[in-house]
Design a protein around this motif. Structure first.
Motif, PDB file in Angstrom:
ATOM      1  N   PRO A  48       1.164  -0.956  -0.121  1.00 41.87           N
ATOM      2  CA  PRO A  48       0.115   0.006   0.079  1.00 41.87           C
ATOM      3  C   PRO A  48       1.245   1.652   0.277  1.00 41.87           C
ATOM      4  N   ALA A  49       0.660   1.798  -0.970  1.00 39.28           N
ATOM      5  CA  ALA A  49       1.488   4.017  -1.055  1.00 39.28           C
ATOM      6  C   ALA A  49       1.365   3.877   0.244  1.00 39.28           C
ATOM      7  N   GLY A  50       2.444   4.876   0.630  1.00 43.66           N
ATOM      8  CA  GLY A  50       3.131   5.497   2.164  1.00 43.66           C
ATOM      9  C   GLY A  50       4.196   5.094   2.520  1.00 43.66           C
ATOM     10  N   ARG A  51       4.471   5.875   3.115  1.00 48.26           N
ATOM     11  CA  ARG A  51       6.092   5.887   4.305  1.00 48.26           C
ATOM     12  C   ARG A  51       5.480   5.148   5.355  1.00 48.26           C
ATOM     13  N   SER A  52       6.889   4.491   6.035  1.00 50.60           N
ATOM     14  CA  SER A  52       6.900   4.123   7.510  1.00 50.60           C
ATOM     15  C   SER A  52       7.745   4.676   8.372  1.00 50.60           C
ATOM     16  N   THR A  53       7.676   5.265   9.247  1.00 51.94           N
ATOM     17  CA  THR A  53       9.145   5.608  10.524  1.00 51.94           C
ATOM     18  C   THR A  53       8.995   4.614  12.010  1.00 51.94           C
ATOM     19  N   ILE A  54       9.935   4.707  12.021  1.00 52.19           N
ATOM     20  CA  ILE A  54      10.259   4.125  13.233  1.00 52.19           C
ATOM     21  C   ILE A  54      11.006   4.844  14.622  1.00 52.19           C
ATOM     22  N   TRP A  55      10.608   4.597  15.628  1.00 51.04           N
ATOM     23  CA  TRP A  55      11.752   4.840  16.390  1.00 51.04           C
ATOM     24  C   TRP A  55      12.564   4.228  16.724  1.00 51.04           C
ATOM     25  N   LEU A  56      13.653   4.891  16.697  1.00 52.22           N
ATOM     26  CA  LEU A  56      15.120   3.866  17.377  1.00 52.22           C
ATOM     27  C   LEU A  56      15.773   4.124  18.405  1.00 52.22           C
ATOM     28  N   GLN A  57      15.892   2.916  19.813  1.00 55.82           N
ATOM     29  CA  GLN A  57      16.050   3.520  20.180  1.00 55.82           C
ATOM     30  C   GLN A  57      16.787   2.557  20.982  1.00 55.82           C
ATOM     31  N   PRO A  58      18.361   2.615  22.231  1.00 55.86           N
ATOM     32  CA  PRO A  58      18.956   2.055  22.647  1.00 55.86           C
ATOM     33  C   PRO A  58      18.336   0.691  23.316  1.00 55.86           C
ATOM     34  N   ALA A  59      16.926   0.724  23.137  1.00 55.92           N
ATOM     35  CA  ALA A  59      16.629  -0.866  24.238  1.00 55.92           C
ATOM     36  C   ALA A  59      15.851  -1.194  23.378  1.00 55.92           C
ATOM     37  N   ILE A  60      15.456  -0.847  22.134  1.00 55.53           N
ATOM     38  CA  ILE A  60      14.816  -1.899  21.085  1.00 55.53           C
ATOM     39  C   ILE A  60      15.482  -2.335  20.353  1.00 55.53           C
ATOM     40  N   PRO A  61      15.578  -3.946  20.367  1.00 55.43           N
ATOM     41  CA  PRO A  61      16.348  -4.477  19.829  1.00 55.43           C
ATOM     42  C   PRO A  61      15.971  -4.784  18.286  1.00 55.43           C
ATOM     43  N   LEU A  62      17.596  -4.502  17.992  1.00 60.29           N
ATOM     44  CA  LEU A  62      17.348  -3.963  15.976  1.00 60.29           C
ATOM     45  C   LEU A  62      18.746  -5.153  15.667  1.00 60.29           C
ATOM     46  N   ARG A  63      18.252  -5.600  14.242  1.00 59.44           N
ATOM     47  CA  ARG A  63      19.111  -6.928  14.124  1.00 59.44           C
ATOM     48  C   ARG A  63      19.401  -6.994  12.400  1.00 59.44           C
ATOM     49  N   PHE A  64      20.392  -6.884  12.145  1.00 58.31           N
ATOM     50  CA  PHE A  64      20.890  -6.725  10.423  1.00 58.31           C
ATOM     51  C   PHE A  64      21.405  -7.932  10.466  1.00 58.31           C
ATOM     52  N   VAL A  65      20.515  -8.377   9.091  1.00 59.57           N
ATOM     53  CA  VAL A  65      21.046  -9.593   8.694  1.00 59.57           C
ATOM     54  C   VAL A  65      21.579  -9.549   6.629  1.00 59.57           C
ATOM     55  N   PHE A  66      22.775  -9.401   6.624  1.00 60.47           N
ATOM     56  CA  PHE A  66      22.766  -9.288   5.230  1.00 60.47           C
ATOM     57  C   PHE A  66      23.216 -10.472   4.126  1.00 60.47           C
ATOM     58  N   ASP A  67      23.004 -10.628   3.284  1.00 60.81           N
ATOM     59  CA  ASP A  67      22.837 -11.848   2.049  1.00 60.81           C
ATOM     60  C   ASP A  67      24.670 -12.126   1.819  1.00 60.81           C
ATOM     61  N   SER A  68      24.895 -11.478   1.796  1.00 58.46           N
ATOM     62  CA  SER A  68      25.983 -10.952   1.630  1.00 58.46           C
ATOM     63  C   SER A  68      26.635 -11.238   2.643  1.00 58.46           C
TER      64      SER A  68
END
Length: 123
Positions: A48-68
């Motif tokens: 669906p058309a639009g934008r998303s925004t998330i608030w990043l802060q140290p207490a929220i888990p964040l994980r980066f997964v790369f194909d390479s």
């Protein structure tokens, strides 16, 4: 296509590997300092058309997964631009264009090649 997992949401945000490598450095730097910021992107054409925004802060888990398996080469100018955006009230936006290949020119600003690709965005 790399994946950014945010919080406990099982659906990843799909991001170009090269762009996510840069975002990872900027996010890790800011979060290590205890600084929160926003991250925004435009939805893909098949969503669906639009934008998303998330608030990043140290207490929220964040994980980066790369194909390479190999780490991406980082472009110092792009890192500076993304860091400046993350420090602004606008926040960090994934809606930027990245060069398909890392910059190899000397200290002078390299000319943009016609072989550019846009970030593929997804929520």
């Amino acid at each position: 296509m790399a994946k950014l997992f945010y919080g406990t949401t099982p659906e990843p945000i799909l991001v170009d590997d090269r762009m996510l490598a840069h975002v990872k450095v900027v996010a890790a730097t800011k979060l290590r300092r205890g600084e929160s910021f926003t991250l925004s992107w435009t939805h893909r054409a098949d969503e669906p058309a639009g934008r998303s925004t998330i608030w990043l802060q140290p207490a929220i888990p964040l994980r980066f997964v790369f194909d390479s398996e190999q780490p991406e080469s980082l472009d110092q100018e792009l890192l500076k631009r993304l860091a400046n955006d993350a420090n602004s009230s606008r926040g960090l936006s994934l809606d930027v264009t990245v060069d398909a290949k890392p910059a190899t020119a000397p200290a002078k600003a390299p000319a943009r090649s016609s072989a550019q690709r846009s970030l593929v965005r997804a929520a």
